[in-house]
Design a protein around this motif. Structure first.
Motif, PDB file in Angstrom:
ATOM      1  N   THR A   1       0.833  -1.186   0.000  1.00  0.00           N
ATOM      2  CA  THR A   1       0.000   0.000   0.000  1.00  0.00           C
ATOM      3  C   THR A   1       0.869   1.237   0.000  1.00  0.00           C
ATOM      4  O   THR A   1       2.074   1.167   0.165  1.00  0.00           O
ATOM      5  CB  THR A   1      -0.940   0.023   1.217  1.00  0.00           C
ATOM      6  N   ARG A   2       0.252   2.365  -0.099  1.00  0.00           N
ATOM      7  CA  ARG A   2       1.005   3.611  -0.126  1.00  0.00           C
ATOM      8  C   ARG A   2       1.638   3.919   1.221  1.00  0.00           C
ATOM      9  O   ARG A   2       2.518   4.729   1.320  1.00  0.00           O
ATOM     10  CB  ARG A   2       0.106   4.756  -0.570  1.00  0.00           C
ATOM     11  N   GLY A   3       1.178   3.239   2.264  1.00  0.00           N
ATOM     12  CA  GLY A   3       1.752   3.433   3.586  1.00  0.00           C
ATOM     13  C   GLY A   3       3.062   2.695   3.779  1.00  0.00           C
ATOM     14  O   GLY A   3       3.664   2.752   4.833  1.00  0.00           O
ATOM     15  N   GLY A   4       3.513   1.969   2.781  1.00  0.00           N
ATOM     16  CA  GLY A   4       4.794   1.291   2.878  1.00  0.00           C
ATOM     17  C   GLY A   4       4.710  -0.217   2.940  1.00  0.00           C
ATOM     18  O   GLY A   4       5.705  -0.898   2.785  1.00  0.00           O
ATOM     19  N   ASN A   5       3.536  -0.776   3.195  1.00  0.00           N
ATOM     20  CA  ASN A   5       3.403  -2.230   3.229  1.00  0.00           C
ATOM     21  C   ASN A   5       3.304  -2.763   1.807  1.00  0.00           C
ATOM     22  O   ASN A   5       2.573  -2.234   0.987  1.00  0.00           O
ATOM     23  CB  ASN A   5       2.146  -2.643   4.002  1.00  0.00           C
ATOM     24  N   THR A   6       4.032  -3.815   1.515  1.00  0.00           N
ATOM     25  CA  THR A   6       3.989  -4.424   0.193  1.00  0.00           C
ATOM     26  C   THR A   6       2.779  -5.335   0.102  1.00  0.00           C
ATOM     27  O   THR A   6       2.612  -6.210   0.943  1.00  0.00           O
ATOM     28  CB  THR A   6       5.274  -5.238  -0.056  1.00  0.00           C
ATOM     29  N   PRO A   7       1.924  -5.140  -0.917  1.00  0.00           N
ATOM     30  CA  PRO A   7       0.765  -6.030  -1.045  1.00  0.00           C
ATOM     31  C   PRO A   7       1.193  -7.445  -1.437  1.00  0.00           C
ATOM     32  O   PRO A   7       2.249  -7.635  -2.047  1.00  0.00           O
ATOM     33  CB  PRO A   7      -0.063  -5.392  -2.155  1.00  0.00           C
ATOM     34  N   ALA A   8       0.385  -8.412  -1.086  1.00  0.00           N
ATOM     35  CA  ALA A   8       0.663  -9.804  -1.435  1.00  0.00           C
ATOM     36  C   ALA A   8       0.611  -9.984  -2.946  1.00  0.00           C
ATOM     37  O   ALA A   8      -0.052  -9.228  -3.648  1.00  0.00           O
ATOM     38  CB  ALA A   8      -0.361 -10.712  -0.773  1.00  0.00           C
ATOM     39  N   ARG A   9       1.310 -10.971  -3.445  1.00  0.00           N
ATOM     40  CA  ARG A   9       1.276 -11.276  -4.879  1.00  0.00           C
ATOM     41  C   ARG A   9      -0.156 -11.617  -5.287  1.00  0.00           C
ATOM     42  O   ARG A   9      -0.867 -12.302  -4.555  1.00  0.00           O
ATOM     43  CB  ARG A   9       2.205 -12.445  -5.172  1.00  0.00           C
ATOM     44  N   LEU A  10      -0.558 -11.137  -6.430  1.00  0.00           N
ATOM     45  CA  LEU A  10      -1.894 -11.453  -6.934  1.00  0.00           C
ATOM     46  C   LEU A  10      -1.949 -12.943  -7.272  1.00  0.00           C
ATOM     47  O   LEU A  10      -1.100 -13.447  -8.013  1.00  0.00           O
ATOM     48  CB  LEU A  10      -2.201 -10.620  -8.181  1.00  0.00           C
ATOM     49  N   PRO A  11      -2.933 -13.674  -6.730  1.00  0.00           N
ATOM     50  CA  PRO A  11      -2.921 -15.130  -6.844  1.00  0.00           C
ATOM     51  C   PRO A  11      -3.028 -15.678  -8.268  1.00  0.00           C
ATOM     52  O   PRO A  11      -2.517 -16.749  -8.548  1.00  0.00           O
ATOM     53  CB  PRO A  11      -4.111 -15.569  -5.997  1.00  0.00           C
ATOM     54  N   PHE A  12      -3.653 -14.962  -9.184  1.00  0.00           N
ATOM     55  CA  PHE A  12      -3.836 -15.492 -10.533  1.00  0.00           C
ATOM     56  C   PHE A  12      -3.122 -14.666 -11.594  1.00  0.00           C
ATOM     57  O   PHE A  12      -3.358 -14.834 -12.782  1.00  0.00           O
ATOM     58  CB  PHE A  12      -5.330 -15.608 -10.856  1.00  0.00           C
ATOM     59  N   SER A  13      -2.225 -13.781 -11.191  1.00  0.00           N
ATOM     60  CA  SER A  13      -1.563 -12.915 -12.164  1.00  0.00           C
ATOM     61  C   SER A  13      -0.698 -13.700 -13.147  1.00  0.00           C
ATOM     62  O   SER A  13      -0.636 -13.360 -14.334  1.00  0.00           O
ATOM     63  CB  SER A  13      -0.744 -11.833 -11.469  1.00  0.00           C
ATOM     64  N   ARG A  14      -0.061 -14.753 -12.704  1.00  0.00           N
ATOM     65  CA  ARG A  14       0.764 -15.550 -13.626  1.00  0.00           C
ATOM     66  C   ARG A  14      -0.116 -16.248 -14.663  1.00  0.00           C
ATOM     67  O   ARG A  14       0.204 -16.277 -15.847  1.00  0.00           O
ATOM     68  CB  ARG A  14       1.609 -16.571 -12.873  1.00  0.00           C
ATOM     69  N   LEU A  15      -1.251 -16.808 -14.228  1.00  0.00           N
ATOM     70  CA  LEU A  15      -2.181 -17.439 -15.178  1.00  0.00           C
ATOM     71  C   LEU A  15      -2.716 -16.416 -16.165  1.00  0.00           C
ATOM     72  O   LEU A  15      -2.869 -16.705 -17.358  1.00  0.00           O
ATOM     73  CB  LEU A  15      -3.332 -18.109 -14.430  1.00  0.00           C
ATOM     74  N   GLU A  16      -3.012 -15.235 -15.671  1.00  0.00           N
ATOM     75  CA  GLU A  16      -3.495 -14.145 -16.525  1.00  0.00           C
ATOM     76  C   GLU A  16      -2.435 -13.781 -17.563  1.00  0.00           C
ATOM     77  O   GLU A  16      -2.727 -13.644 -18.753  1.00  0.00           O
ATOM     78  CB  GLU A  16      -3.826 -12.945 -15.641  1.00  0.00           C
ATOM     79  N   ALA A  17      -1.199 -13.640 -17.137  1.00  0.00           N
ATOM     80  CA  ALA A  17      -0.103 -13.321 -18.061  1.00  0.00           C
ATOM     81  C   ALA A  17       0.110 -14.444 -19.064  1.00  0.00           C
ATOM     82  O   ALA A  17       0.376 -14.186 -20.245  1.00  0.00           O
ATOM     83  CB  ALA A  17       1.172 -13.041 -17.272  1.00  0.00           C
ATOM     84  N   ASP A  18      -0.022 -15.695 -18.636  1.00  0.00           N
ATOM     85  CA  ASP A  18       0.098 -16.834 -19.555  1.00  0.00           C
ATOM     86  C   ASP A  18      -0.979 -16.769 -20.632  1.00  0.00           C
ATOM     87  O   ASP A  18      -0.717 -17.033 -21.806  1.00  0.00           O
ATOM     88  CB  ASP A  18      -0.019 -18.163 -18.806  1.00  0.00           C
ATOM     89  N   ALA A  19      -2.205 -16.414 -20.237  1.00  0.00           N
ATOM     90  CA  ALA A  19      -3.314 -16.331 -21.195  1.00  0.00           C
ATOM     91  C   ALA A  19      -3.080 -15.222 -22.212  1.00  0.00           C
ATOM     92  O   ALA A  19      -3.331 -15.402 -23.402  1.00  0.00           O
ATOM     93  CB  ALA A  19      -4.634 -16.109 -20.453  1.00  0.00           C
ATOM     94  N   VAL A  20      -2.576 -14.092 -21.765  1.00  0.00           N
ATOM     95  CA  VAL A  20      -2.266 -12.991 -22.683  1.00  0.00           C
ATOM     96  C   VAL A  20      -1.157 -13.412 -23.638  1.00  0.00           C
ATOM     97  O   VAL A  20      -1.252 -13.211 -24.855  1.00  0.00           O
ATOM     98  CB  VAL A  20      -1.872 -11.713 -21.910  1.00  0.00           C
ATOM     99  N   ALA A  21      -0.113 -14.032 -23.122  1.00  0.00           N
ATOM    100  CA  ALA A  21       1.009 -14.458 -23.951  1.00  0.00           C
ATOM    101  C   ALA A  21       0.594 -15.527 -24.970  1.00  0.00           C
ATOM    102  O   ALA A  21       1.157 -15.596 -26.062  1.00  0.00           O
ATOM    103  CB  ALA A  21       2.145 -14.979 -23.073  1.00  0.00           C
ATOM    104  N   ALA A  22      -0.410 -16.329 -24.632  1.00  0.00           N
ATOM    105  CA  ALA A  22      -0.865 -17.381 -25.541  1.00  0.00           C
ATOM    106  C   ALA A  22      -1.485 -16.808 -26.816  1.00  0.00           C
ATOM    107  O   ALA A  22      -1.404 -17.419 -27.876  1.00  0.00           O
ATOM    108  CB  ALA A  22      -1.866 -18.292 -24.836  1.00  0.00           C
ATOM    109  N   VAL A  23      -2.097 -15.633 -26.715  1.00  0.00           N
ATOM    110  CA  VAL A  23      -2.727 -15.025 -27.897  1.00  0.00           C
ATOM    111  C   VAL A  23      -1.840 -13.963 -28.526  1.00  0.00           C
ATOM    112  O   VAL A  23      -2.173 -13.418 -29.571  1.00  0.00           O
ATOM    113  CB  VAL A  23      -4.115 -14.437 -27.570  1.00  0.00           C
ATOM    114  N   ALA A  24      -0.730 -13.660 -27.904  1.00  0.00           N
ATOM    115  CA  ALA A  24       0.202 -12.660 -28.428  1.00  0.00           C
ATOM    116  C   ALA A  24       1.623 -13.193 -28.271  1.00  0.00           C
ATOM    117  O   ALA A  24       2.343 -12.803 -27.355  1.00  0.00           O
ATOM    118  CB  ALA A  24       0.026 -11.339 -27.686  1.00  0.00           C
ATOM    119  N   PRO A  25       2.042 -14.090 -29.164  1.00  0.00           N
ATOM    120  CA  PRO A  25       3.348 -14.737 -28.982  1.00  0.00           C
ATOM    121  C   PRO A  25       4.542 -13.784 -28.999  1.00  0.00           C
ATOM    122  O   PRO A  25       5.597 -14.109 -28.479  1.00  0.00           O
ATOM    123  CB  PRO A  25       3.420 -15.731 -30.140  1.00  0.00           C
TER     124      PRO A  25
END
Length: 70
Positions: A1-25
């Protein structure tokens, strides 16, 4: 957050990035610490049609000026 705490990794961001990469090699993928402001500023945006971000955001109903992407 802006207060200095690092937010947790987004749980599905890697799957989301994989899906984008699959349609845009030809995708250039930046993840984790490689996805810095400095690195992003170096990309050739004049030759880019689509930019995809998986991010955290904060919303402040009382102070919308404090809302934003983290």
């Amino acid at each position: 957050t802006r207060g200095g705490n690092t937010p947790a990794r987004l749980p599905f961001s890697r799957l989301e990035a994989d899906a984008v990469a699959a349609v845009a090699p030809e995708v250039q993928r930046l993840e984790g610490t490689a996805a810095s402001k400095h690195r992003l500023a170096q990309l050739p945006f004049e030759r880019v049609d689509v930019v995809h971000f998986a991010t955290h955001a904060e919303q402040h109903a009382e102070r919308p000026d404090l809302s934003g992407i983290l």
